[in-house]
Design a protein around this motif. Structure first.
Motif, PDB file in Angstrom:
ATOM      1  N   PHE A 222      48.330  43.234  81.724  1.00  0.00           N
ATOM      2  CA  PHE A 222      48.665  44.255  82.459  1.00  0.00           C
ATOM      3  C   PHE A 222      50.101  44.733  82.247  1.00  0.00           C
ATOM      4  N   GLY A 223      51.435  43.648  81.491  1.00  0.00           N
ATOM      5  CA  GLY A 223      52.410  44.294  81.108  1.00  0.00           C
ATOM      6  C   GLY A 223      52.891  45.174  80.016  1.00  0.00           C
ATOM      7  N   ARG A 224      53.686  45.511  80.924  1.00  0.00           N
ATOM      8  CA  ARG A 224      54.885  47.034  80.536  1.00  0.00           C
ATOM      9  C   ARG A 224      56.170  46.390  79.572  1.00  0.00           C
ATOM     10  N   LEU A 225      56.322  46.392  78.247  1.00  0.00           N
ATOM     11  CA  LEU A 225      57.673  46.717  77.907  1.00  0.00           C
ATOM     12  C   LEU A 225      58.040  48.234  76.885  1.00  0.00           C
ATOM     13  N   ALA A 226      59.114  48.655  77.423  1.00  0.00           N
ATOM     14  CA  ALA A 226      59.691  49.613  77.229  1.00  0.00           C
ATOM     15  C   ALA A 226      60.995  49.889  76.740  1.00  0.00           C
ATOM     16  N   VAL A 227      60.868  49.852  75.243  1.00  0.00           N
ATOM     17  CA  VAL A 227      61.818  50.329  74.642  1.00  0.00           C
ATOM     18  C   VAL A 227      62.288  51.219  74.573  1.00  0.00           C
ATOM     19  N   TYR A 228      64.146  51.153  74.442  1.00  0.00           N
ATOM     20  CA  TYR A 228      64.621  52.720  74.404  1.00  0.00           C
ATOM     21  C   TYR A 228      65.818  52.672  73.017  1.00  0.00           C
ATOM     22  N   GLY A 229      65.866  51.021  72.494  1.00  0.00           N
ATOM     23  CA  GLY A 229      67.201  51.714  71.686  1.00  0.00           C
ATOM     24  C   GLY A 229      67.113  50.260  70.965  1.00  0.00           C
ATOM     25  N   MET A 230      67.910  49.937  69.721  1.00  0.00           N
ATOM     26  CA  MET A 230      67.730  49.480  68.606  1.00  0.00           C
ATOM     27  C   MET A 230      68.734  48.653  68.492  1.00  0.00           C
ATOM     28  N   ALA A 231      69.941  48.168  69.798  1.00  0.00           N
ATOM     29  CA  ALA A 231      71.134  47.974  69.257  1.00  0.00           C
ATOM     30  C   ALA A 231      71.505  46.888  68.337  1.00  0.00           C
ATOM     31  N   GLY A 232      70.295  45.510  68.338  1.00  0.00           N
ATOM     32  CA  GLY A 232      70.989  44.283  67.176  1.00  0.00           C
ATOM     33  C   GLY A 232      70.796  45.503  66.095  1.00  0.00           C
ATOM     34  N   ARG A 233      70.432  46.378  65.073  1.00  0.00           N
ATOM     35  CA  ARG A 233      70.176  47.283  64.138  1.00  0.00           C
ATOM     36  C   ARG A 233      68.978  46.578  63.240  1.00  0.00           C
ATOM     37  N   SER A 234      68.221  45.513  63.816  1.00  0.00           N
ATOM     38  CA  SER A 234      66.737  45.041  62.881  1.00  0.00           C
ATOM     39  C   SER A 234      66.036  45.342  63.974  1.00  0.00           C
ATOM     40  N   GLU A 235      64.482  45.488  62.990  1.00  0.00           N
ATOM     41  CA  GLU A 235      63.010  46.129  63.703  1.00  0.00           C
ATOM     42  C   GLU A 235      62.519  44.371  64.194  1.00  0.00           C
ATOM     43  N   PRO A 236      61.622  44.896  65.099  1.00  0.00           N
ATOM     44  CA  PRO A 236      61.057  43.732  65.431  1.00  0.00           C
ATOM     45  C   PRO A 236      59.263  43.482  64.279  1.00  0.00           C
TER      46      PRO A 236
END
Length: 318
Positions: A222-236
């Protein structure tokens, strides 16, 4: 008037100080003097035209400003572009009055970065008291406020990550319970170890690439990951539905621009943050002050990940 303008997209080198025509107010707008403008990581994407919103040339960057108001008041506004200038045309409805107990840079810290931290925890991940929160880039503009808000709202443990000892020390001073080196070879293991060997409940993530992948793997059921940027300029790596189902986890995207489209969402966050700052409950970390002539240096620091806290531009300074 003087402004920072680019005629081609690229890195900090394309930011040039030029004399441009005074802004022409459209119907329902007026011209205001810019007291201070926020410098955000998203601005580095704007100069490259690599962010969610497509840009057009010539471009004056800068999405947030504090302006002079009639009768000596001050106002805060989210503007999209045009902030890196001496004056700007705005609709009065865009402007939020700044209370006397909040400085110009602190007010700017409450807008893009502060409101993002507020909504990431409140709206996106629905933080509950007692939960464990991981804040990546905890010494940055969003992270430094998110650490404090998470503690204020009853997080059981706040785990901060940062790339240097000084930044980790700052995160602990702001209230984080544990500070982890963001460059750890096995970040998943490091996050779980910082939480007593257990998975974590909430992660605020803005790097992308392997940091996203390893943060997702660190979530508890039930954990949540909120993503709000791509500072590393690489896709996961691609996220498979079965991966989420296997642990009842969620991945949530957040872009502050969408709050503007829902009346009251942005104002609610700003009003609450202004009160917390004025009361001393939240302490915005104010980083460097830059002039029009030195704003490219701020972009270089952001890209090199060497900056701390809220960077701002003073267009009146030489």
């Amino acid at each position: 008037m003087r402004a920072v303008q680019l005629s081609s997209f690229g890195g900090p080198e394309v930011l040039q100080v030029v004399d441009v025509a005074e802004p022409s107010p459209a119907e329902g707008t007026a011209v205001f003097t810019v007291r201070a403008a926020g410098i955000n990581y998203a601005d580095t994407h704007a100069t490259e035209d690599s962010y969610l919103a497509k840009q057009q040339l010539p471009l004056i960057p800068g999405g947030e400003v504090v302006v002079e108001l009639p009768e000596s008041g001050r106002g805060l506004a989210l503007v999209g572009t045009g902030g890196y200038a001496e004056r700007i045309a705005l609709a009065p409805a865009q402007i939020i009055p700044v209370p006397s107990g909040v400085s110009d840079p602190a007010a700017l810290a409450c807008l893009v970065q502060g409101a993002s931290a507020w909504h990431l925890l409140r709206t996106s991940t629905h933080l509950s008291p007692g939960e464990t929160v991981v804040v990546h880039a905890a010494a940055g503009g969003v992270g430094s406020i998110a650490v404090q808000l998470a503690k204020h709202w009853g997080a059981g443990r706040v785990i901060a990550t940062a790339s240097s000892a000084d930044k980790r020390r700052l995160a602990l001073e702001l209230g984080a319970d544990v500070a982890v080196d963001s460059r750890a070879e096995d970040l998943t293991a490091a996050l779980k170890q910082a939480n007593g060997g257990k998975g974590v409940d909430v992660v605020l993530e803005m790097t992308g690439g392997s940091v996203f992948d390893q943060s997702l793997a660190a979530l508890a059921p039930f954990g949540r990951l909120a993503v709000y940027g791509m500072a590393g300029r690489s896709e996961p790596s691609p996220v498979r539905p079965t991966t989420l189902m296997a642990h009842s986890t969620a991945v949530i995207g957040f872009w502050l621009a969408h709050t503007v489209r829902r009346p009251g969402m942005l104002a609610a966050a700003i009003t609450d943050l202004f009160g917390l700052v004025a009361a001393g409950t939240i302490r915005p970390v104010i980083g460097g002050r830059y002039t029009l002539d030195t704003v490219a240096d701020a972009h270089r620091e952001l890209l090199a990940r060497t900056s701390t806290g809220k960077l701002f531009l003073d267009p009146t300074a030489r």
